[in-house]
Each structure stands twice: as C-alpha cells, then as structure tokens.
Scaffold this motif. Structure first.
Motif, short mmCIF file in Angstrom:
data_model
loop_
_atom_site.label_atom_id
_atom_site.label_comp_id
_atom_site.label_asym_id
_atom_site.label_seq_id
_atom_site.Cartn_x
_atom_site.Cartn_y
_atom_site.Cartn_z
N SER A 160 14.81 -106.87 15.87
CA SER A 160 15.28 -106.29 17.13
C SER A 160 14.95 -104.81 17.19
O SER A 160 14.69 -104.15 16.18
N THR A 161 14.99 -104.29 18.41
CA THR A 161 14.76 -102.87 18.67
C THR A 161 15.78 -102.41 19.70
O THR A 161 16.27 -103.23 20.49
N PRO A 162 16.14 -101.13 19.72
CA PRO A 162 17.12 -100.66 20.70
C PRO A 162 16.66 -100.89 22.13
O PRO A 162 15.47 -100.76 22.46
N LEU A 163 17.62 -101.25 22.97
CA LEU A 163 17.39 -101.47 24.40
C LEU A 163 18.14 -100.39 25.16
O LEU A 163 19.30 -100.10 24.87
N PHE A 223 -11.65 -112.71 16.82
CA PHE A 223 -11.08 -111.41 17.17
C PHE A 223 -9.68 -111.27 16.56
O PHE A 223 -8.87 -112.18 16.64
N PRO A 224 -9.40 -110.12 15.94
CA PRO A 224 -8.10 -109.95 15.27
C PRO A 224 -6.93 -109.82 16.24
O PRO A 224 -7.11 -109.46 17.42
N ALA A 225 -5.74 -110.08 15.75
CA ALA A 225 -4.53 -109.99 16.56
C ALA A 225 -4.15 -108.53 16.80
O ALA A 225 -4.44 -107.64 15.99
N MET A 226 -3.51 -108.30 17.94
CA MET A 226 -2.99 -106.98 18.28
C MET A 226 -1.49 -106.96 17.99
O MET A 226 -0.78 -107.92 18.28
N GLY A 227 -1.01 -105.87 17.42
CA GLY A 227 0.42 -105.71 17.18
C GLY A 227 1.00 -104.62 18.07
O GLY A 227 0.48 -103.50 18.10
N ILE A 228 2.06 -104.95 18.80
CA ILE A 228 2.79 -103.96 19.60
C ILE A 228 4.06 -103.66 18.84
O ILE A 228 4.96 -104.50 18.75
N ARG A 229 4.14 -102.48 18.24
CA ARG A 229 5.25 -102.15 17.35
C ARG A 229 6.29 -101.30 18.08
O ARG A 229 5.97 -100.31 18.74
N PHE A 230 7.55 -101.72 17.91
CA PHE A 230 8.67 -101.03 18.53
C PHE A 230 9.42 -100.19 17.51
O PHE A 230 9.27 -100.37 16.29
N VAL A 231 10.23 -99.27 18.00
CA VAL A 231 11.07 -98.47 17.12
C VAL A 231 11.96 -99.42 16.31
O VAL A 231 12.55 -100.36 16.86
N GLY A 232 12.03 -99.20 15.01
CA GLY A 232 12.76 -100.09 14.13
C GLY A 232 11.86 -101.01 13.35
O GLY A 232 12.30 -101.68 12.41
N GLY A 233 10.57 -101.08 13.74
CA GLY A 233 9.60 -101.84 12.97
C GLY A 233 9.29 -103.23 13.48
O GLY A 233 8.32 -103.84 13.03
N VAL A 234 10.09 -103.78 14.41
CA VAL A 234 9.79 -105.11 14.93
C VAL A 234 8.49 -105.06 15.72
O VAL A 234 8.17 -104.06 16.37
#
Length: 458
Positions: free
Chosen positions: A288-291, A385-396
């Motif tokens: 999870s990440t802060p909302l 083609f490699p996967a894309m990672g969308i990283r949120f605060v907290g590491g998720v």
C-alpha cells in the motif's frame, strides 16, 4: 514462486473472510468490448476500440485537470452496527466513460445501469418526467419516483442554494445541476431513496435505505447520454455537498470505510471476473501507499518509474513537483497513462532505445495523441519488451506488462499507451489490469495486489 504467491493470496482471503461477519457480494463486470456486453459490436476493429480508449482518456483528462491540456504530437439492510460489503457489476461505457454499475432503486426496486466514477462524489439517475427520455432497443427506462414507496425529494429550505420553480419538477424542491467536461450536464432534484445491490453467486440482496442521490429530469450534451446508461455512481469521498449538512453525502461514506475494484485484461472479451466492492471488509491486500484526499479528490505520490527493473533517471524534484501540485490520480474512467511532461520525456527516450534493440519498426507519423508507434502487433513484435514499473511512495509498485504499455490501434500498428500531459498525471486502467486496487478511507491508503480477479469470488 507463482504458486507460492497464489497460496499467500488465498490464505489472506480465507483468513479475512473467516474473521468478518460482513456480507460478501460478488458480481461480474462486463467489459464494453466483451462478448457479454449488450453494446458488443462484432464488427468493431482495433482502430474503433483504440479510438474509444483515446477519447475516454482525453475527456477524463479534461474533466480531472480542468484547464490543463494535453500536448499532442436473502435481503440484508446496512446499519451502523452491521456494515456490509457491496459489490456491483460494472460495464464500460460506449463513449467517454469507462464502467457501468448495476443496482436497483426504489420500492419496488427498478434496475439501473450507471457510470462508475472515481472522479466525482455525486450519484444521480434519470427520472420521470424527463427530457430527453431513453428510447430504442436496449434502452434503460427512467426511474419513476411516483411509483416508489420510499422516494422523498428534499424540500426547498434556506439551506438550499437553488429551488425548483416549474416543470418538469414539482415546485419548492431543492435543485441541483452538475456540469461535466465536454458540455454534458445533469439537472434535477436532491432526494433520498432505497438502493439495492444484488450478488450473482449466492442470490443475496443488500438494501441501503435513504441514500442521497440526484433525481435527474434533464440531461444535455453534444451526443446526449447513451440510452443504455441511466446515471452516474460517484465514488469520491469528499466532504459532501452544502445541500446535505448532515454529512451523509456522498454515497460511498454510507457504505463503509473502503472500496476496491479488480480488473483483468481489458482486451479479453471473455473475461467475466471483474468487480467493484464497497464496505468495511473489502479485499485490501498487497502493498500500500498513502492516499490523499483534497476537495473530494484522491491523490497518490510517485517515487520512480522503471523499465526492465532499471529505475529511470527522473529527477526527484519532478516527483516532488507533481506531489506538491496534487497532480497524480488513479482513475477508473481513463484507459491510457497520462504522464507529466518532464517524466514522460525520460520514459519516452528509454522506450525508444529499447524498441530499437528489440528490432521494432517505428511508424513515421503516429496518429495523435500518440508519439511512438510501431508496425505489427503487441502480441508478436513486442513479445520481448520488458515490463514497466510505476513505483509509489513506500515502495509498492504497479508492474505493467507490454499489453499495458502498448495499445493496438490498427490491425498492423500499435502505439505507446502513455501520453504526455502538461499538468495532471492520470494512471488509467491499462496500467491497473490484473490488479485488485483497494481504497482504505479510514487508514487513507490504497493497496495493489496483482492477481486473477477470480480468486476474490468466494
């Protein structure tokens, strides 16, 4: 490893189910291009489907960003003591919305098909008398409040900002009008009514008494509201509307402290396991990440973007600027990923480099608003083609495969499904495919778990 992950997910789901007395309701979602959809068009081409995705995403961008523009090159009743979970079937809308929600309104209950909108907190349905009224094959009949035992229009008082004065409304009722991007609007009276949600796996129904909503007798817009749609179900948890000082509006706050949705592949016309959930015991699993909530809008903060496990060289100041402006939103009404320009330029350059090494053949003049297009199909030409990672605060991290990074726009052309934006960043549903996304409005977090949505049907 995949077997272990599935075991962990199942263990968490079984444990949460056994520890909660809340009702669990699961109903199917029907994709707009699904074979199960009443709007299914067997003759629709890849170009037709791509055009709808683009128009929906651009309309949502205008709606959420305002002046910001794209740069284009058994029956259970809920109560405070026994909050229930509600899951309603969703159907993507044919034009500029994404999903429908099925529920019934009134007593006796009348079936409705409404747009699910995580970008607004207001819920309304078409009501009689109306102008225009739905007609034609498959049209959903407007709700007739005069036939319901539980309908109550809000009387005009000093607390109302506007009051009705004549047809099509009875006089001296509290009036609303809401305007949407693109010239659409809904106008009617504030009211309370009984809402009913039904599950498909056990036959139970859940009734929400005295739910606040808008009874809409006027809808307008360039093309009008699709006759298969009867309104909007808003999922924002804003502070409410001034006409409802008791704090019971918006609807999502009546249904508990959480909601979630799980969506499989948007291109799979036979996938029947997508759903939306409300309540205090929905499936909040995964990292999870802060909302953040401001003016009735949900925001998140990003910390990085990666390709093939390699973090891109996007300066921290860029993400800080995006966070400061509260310009990063998760949205169910968009399909594309609209990314702030400074981050987009870095991502675009890396995708171009990787596409070169994957021997992908570029298209010289990509159709707007796309900037990178290639010959062939995502299935074949982009298979490595490699996967894309969308990283949120907290590491998720949201891990997006090639079917979320690219969109097939013609039978022999596919394009980068990420578009630059001057302002708001919108993470659309292509990036959220095969994830359960859970909003915890008490802890103010949003969680992500990559999974087959079928695992949630218990």
């Amino acid at each position: 490893m995949r077997t272990l992950n599935l075991f962990i997910i199942l263990f968490v789901l079984i444990a949460s189910s056994s520890s909660s007395h809340a009702l669990k309701i699961t109903t199917p979602l029907i994709h707009r291009d699904s074979r199960f959809s009443p709007l299914y068009n067997a003759t629709a081409t890849a170009a037709d489907r791509a055009e709808r995705s683009v128009q929906a995403s651009l309309a949502r961008h205008a709606y959420l960003a305002g002046h910001a523009s794209l740069i284009s090159s058994s029956t259970t009743t809920s109560s405070d003591e026994d909050t229930v979970n509600i899951e309603a079937p969703l159907v993507p809308v044919i034009d500029h919305a994404s999903f429908y929600v099925n529920f019934s309104i009134g007593d006796p209950p009348v079936p409705q098909l409404a747009i699910m909108d995580t970008g607004s907190s207001f819920t309304w349905v078409k009501c009689l008398p109306c102008t225009p009224c739905s007609s034609g094959s498959g049209a959903v009949a407007p709700f007739d409040p005069s036939l319901s035992k539980t309908y109550s229009a809000r009387a005009c008082t000093s607390q109302c900002r506007r009051c009705t004065t004549g047809w099509p409304w009875s006089p001296k009722h509290c009036k609303y009008k809401i305007d949407y991007a693109g010239g659409h609007s809904s106008e009617g009276v504030y009211a309370t009514e009984q809402l009913t949600f039904q599950t498909s796996n056990n036959g139970f129904v859940t009734t929400i008494p005295k739910a606040f909503f808008g009874c809409s007798s006027k809808q307008s817009g360039p093309e009008g509201l699709d006759p298969h749609v009867n309104g909007v179900l808003g999922l924002m948890a804003g502070a409410g509307d001034p006409d409802f000082p008791d704090g019971q509006f918006p609807l999502v706050t009546r249904l508990g402290t959480s909601f979630s949705y799980c969506v499989g592949s948007l291109s799979d016309r036979y996938y029947p396991h997508n759903h939306l959930s409300f309540g205090d015991a929905v499936d909040l699993i995964g990292g999870s990440t802060p909302l953040y909530l401001e003016d009735g809008r949900y925001f998140v903060h990003l910390s990085g973007i990666s390709l093939g496990g390699k973090m891109l060289d996007i300066k921290k100041q860029v993400f800080a600027k995006m966070a400061l402006r509260k310009k990063i939103e998760m949205d169910s009404g968009s399909e594309l990923f609209l990314l702030y320009i400074e981050a987009f330029e870095v991502l675009k350059a890396e995708i171009e480099r990787l596409a070169f090494w994957e021997l992908m053949t570029p298209v010289s003049s990509p159709p707007r608003p796309f900037e990178l297009c290639y010959r062939g199909t995502v299935e074949k030409e982009a298979r490595g083609f490699p996967a894309m990672g969308i990283r949120f605060v907290g590491g998720v991290e949201l891990v997006v495969d090639r079917f979320g990074v690219f969109l097939q726009v013609k039978d022999d052309v596919f394009c980068l499904a990420i578009v630059r934006s001057k302002g708001v960043t919108i993470i659309g549903m292509m990036a959220q495919q095969s994830y359960n996304v859970g909003y915890d409005l008490k802890a103010m977090t949003v969680s992500f778990q990559k999974m087959d949505c079928q695992l949630l049907e218990r």
